[in-house]
Write a protein that holds these residues in place. Structure first.
Motif, PDB file in Angstrom:
ATOM      1  N   HIS A  83       1.828   9.050   0.316  1.00  0.00           N
ATOM      2  CA  HIS A  83       0.482   8.728  -0.182  1.00  0.00           C
ATOM      3  C   HIS A  83       0.612   7.833  -1.420  1.00  0.00           C
ATOM      4  CE1 HIS A  83      -3.754  10.305  -1.448  1.00  0.00           C
ATOM      5  NE2 HIS A  83      -3.453   9.246  -2.196  1.00  0.00           N
ATOM      6  N   HIS A  85      -0.969   3.965  -3.293  1.00  0.00           N
ATOM      7  CA  HIS A  85      -1.866   2.810  -3.301  1.00  0.00           C
ATOM      8  C   HIS A  85      -1.017   1.627  -3.786  1.00  0.00           C
ATOM      9  CE1 HIS A  85      -5.533   5.481  -3.010  1.00  0.00           C
ATOM     10  NE2 HIS A  85      -4.646   6.344  -3.484  1.00  0.00           N
ATOM     11  N   LYS A 152      -1.755   2.313   1.071  1.00  0.00           N
ATOM     12  CA  LYS A 152      -3.165   2.222   1.457  1.00  0.00           C
ATOM     13  C   LYS A 152      -3.767   0.910   0.974  1.00  0.00           C
ATOM     14  CE  LYS A 152      -3.474   7.175   0.496  1.00  0.00           C
ATOM     15  NZ  LYS A 152      -3.332   7.692   1.858  1.00  0.00           N
ATOM     16  N   HIS A 253      -8.866  11.808   1.463  1.00  0.00           N
ATOM     17  CA  HIS A 253      -8.813  12.288   0.074  1.00  0.00           C
ATOM     18  C   HIS A 253      -9.875  13.388  -0.008  1.00  0.00           C
ATOM     19  CE1 HIS A 253      -6.559   8.653  -0.687  1.00  0.00           C
ATOM     20  NE2 HIS A 253      -6.510   8.875  -1.994  1.00  0.00           N
ATOM     21  N   HIS A 276      -4.749  15.879  -1.936  1.00  0.00           N
ATOM     22  CA  HIS A 276      -5.235  16.425  -3.223  1.00  0.00           C
ATOM     23  C   HIS A 276      -5.581  17.910  -3.114  1.00  0.00           C
ATOM     24  CE1 HIS A 276      -5.254  12.772  -5.604  1.00  0.00           C
ATOM     25  NE2 HIS A 276      -5.862  12.134  -4.625  1.00  0.00           N
ATOM     26  N   ASP A 329       1.228   9.569  -5.171  1.00  0.00           N
ATOM     27  CA  ASP A 329      -0.111   8.980  -5.327  1.00  0.00           C
ATOM     28  C   ASP A 329      -0.024   7.703  -6.157  1.00  0.00           C
ATOM     29  OD1 ASP A 329      -2.856   8.657  -5.078  1.00  0.00           O
ATOM     30  OD2 ASP A 329      -3.376  10.094  -6.650  1.00  0.00           O
TER      31      ASP A 329
HETATM   32 ZN    ZN Z   1      -4.920   8.409  -3.368  1.00  0.00          ZN
END
Ligand code: ZN
Ligand code: IZC
Length: 434
Positions: A83, A85, A152, A253, A276, A329
């Motif tokens: 996960h 970004h 992502k 999420h 999360h 994350d």
């Molecule tokens: Zn995220």
């Protein structure tokens, strides 16, 4: 056996979860351990694993192209970060003072900052700029022992800018030794041009973005930021189901800040993972368990946001027998770190996970959060030869001696990519992987 490409000897301790499937509940503690081990690799795959003497006996008379001695170090499966970004423009250190003065994450977003600040920088950046920045982050991850990473989109929020991010991720996958798995996340925030017309933006995602992303085969998964003031349960349901119709597997999420019912929605739509979950209810966790959804926990984010609340990892493991996975994350706002080893330490400190559970969460369970448990995430004959070599005597040492990088080396697809804490090749070398 005719030939071995690479033989790794001198493994003081080889530790791996067993098998390909998610490891649930108490299975997360069960680690296979071999002392004084060796691993033989051919065509990018593991062909033999066992005590070194047995492996050597088995290979008597077999041609071995290269042998490396890891001098008593510990070897684990290559770590999987499920996960992130990864691809974005700019940074957000200008929001640090606001954050530290106690302004909540969602308030900064509501004021047009946060994700929307990164949207501005990402729209302004060229593909080359995005590529260069993400590539530096991938190198950091690699140096930390990560061999597969999810990435992502969601900082473009126009069709063209979302495609731009996804094309950069595709290009990184083709040109960097790490494997990058793409997720379309057009539903990351509502862009300023759609303010007050949120449902029109959802229409735009459904009618314009999803079909194009699917047509160009730019993502495997579809994710939504389902949160109060961002995307509602109804909007999230619609996007995830439409994504599914377009061949994209749902991720979500869920219940990070408020218990909206994101975990229940993940179960309802057949999501592969829910991320999360700090505020997930007992009903939500029970639903995840019933439907085999992997909870991906991100303790770096709660740590960096200064929250005293943490995901209920112990309940997830002990009570709901869930297959917990961990991830950085990595993003420019709530968690600007590429360090999976910091996350491992925080999982020990704040989630009360054991070192064995942490390894399982960062390997086979993370691999299954990306639908790749058959190929990566454990050291098994026939699987891809992705291995991390740690300058550490045992698993507990990793969260114990914190704040430094313990990775000595990384083998990716059977190639030595990091050695003596240095990246020795930046070539993807993927044509060798079968
Ligand atoms: Zn995220
Ligand atoms: O840029 O703030 N939570 N999305 C949802 C993020 C964090 C990334 C960001």
């Amino acid at each position: 056996m005719e030939r071995i490409d690479l033989l790794i000897t001198g493994i003081g301790r080889l530790v791996t979860p067993p098998g390909n499937a998610t490891r649930c509940g108490r299975e997360m503690k069960e680690i296979r351990e071999i002392t004084d081990a060796a691993v033989a690799i051919r065509n990018g795959r593991i062909t033999l694993v066992g005590p070194e003497q047995e492996v050597r006996d088995f290979l008597a008379g077999v041609e071995i192209a290269e042998t490396i001695d890891v001098c008593g170090r510990m070897v684990t499966p290559g770590l999987v970060d499920p996960h992130t970004h990864l691809v974005h423009g700019g940074t957000r250190e200008h929001e640090l003072a606001l954050k530290r003065s106690g302004v909540p994450y969602l308030d900064i977003l509501a004021q047009g900052g946060g994700i929307l600040s990164t949207v501005k920088s990402t729209r302004a950046a060229s593909e080359q700029e995005l590529y260069n920045k993400a590539r530096r982050s991938l190198n950091e991850m690699l140096m930390n022992g990560v061999t597969t990473v999810e990435a992502k989109s969601g900082y473009g929020l126009t069709l063209e800018d979302e495609l731009k991010q996804l094309r950069v991720a595709k290009c990184l996958n083709e040109t960097h030794p790490l494997d990058i798995v793409s997720t379309f996340m057009g539903a990351h925030a509502v862009p300023p041009e759609y303010k007050g017309r949120e449902d029109d933006f959802v229409d735009h995602i459904v009618h314009e973005m999803l079909p194009k992303v699917a047509e160009e085969v730019l993502a495997e998964f579809c994710d939504v930021f389902c949160e109060h003031g961002v995307f509602s349960i109804e909007q999230s349901r619609r996007i995830l189901l439409e994504g599914k119709r377009n061949g994209l597997i749902p991720k979500i999420h869920a219940d990070e800040i408020e218990p909206l019912g994101g975990a229940e929605l993940a179960s309802e739509v057949g999501a592969i993972s829910a991320e999360h979950l700090l505020a997930a209810t007992d009903e939500g966790l029970a639903a995840l368990s019933k439907h085999g959804v992997v909870p991906v926990l991100l303790p770096g984010t709660s740590f960096n946001l200064g929250l005293s609340k943490h995901a209920r990892a112990r309940d997830m493991i002990d009570k709901y027998e869930l297959p917990v996975a961990l991830s950085t994350d990595y993003n420019p706002g709530s968690c600007p770190t590429e360090s999976i080893q910091l996350v491992m330490m925080l999982a020990s400190l704040n989630l009360k996970m054991t070192p064995e559970e942490i390894l399982t969460a960062c390997t086979i369970n993370a691999a299954n959060a990306l639908g790749r448990g058959e190929h990566i995430g454990s050291i098994e004959v026939g699987k891809r030869a992705d291995l991390t070599i740690f300058d550490a005597p045992n698993l507990a040492y990793l969260p114990y001696h914190f704040g430094i990088n313990h990775t000595f080396g990384v083998i990716k697809n059977g190639n030595v990519i990091v050695w003596n804490r240095t990246i020795v090749t930046t070539e993807a070398g993927k044509e060798e992987a079968v």
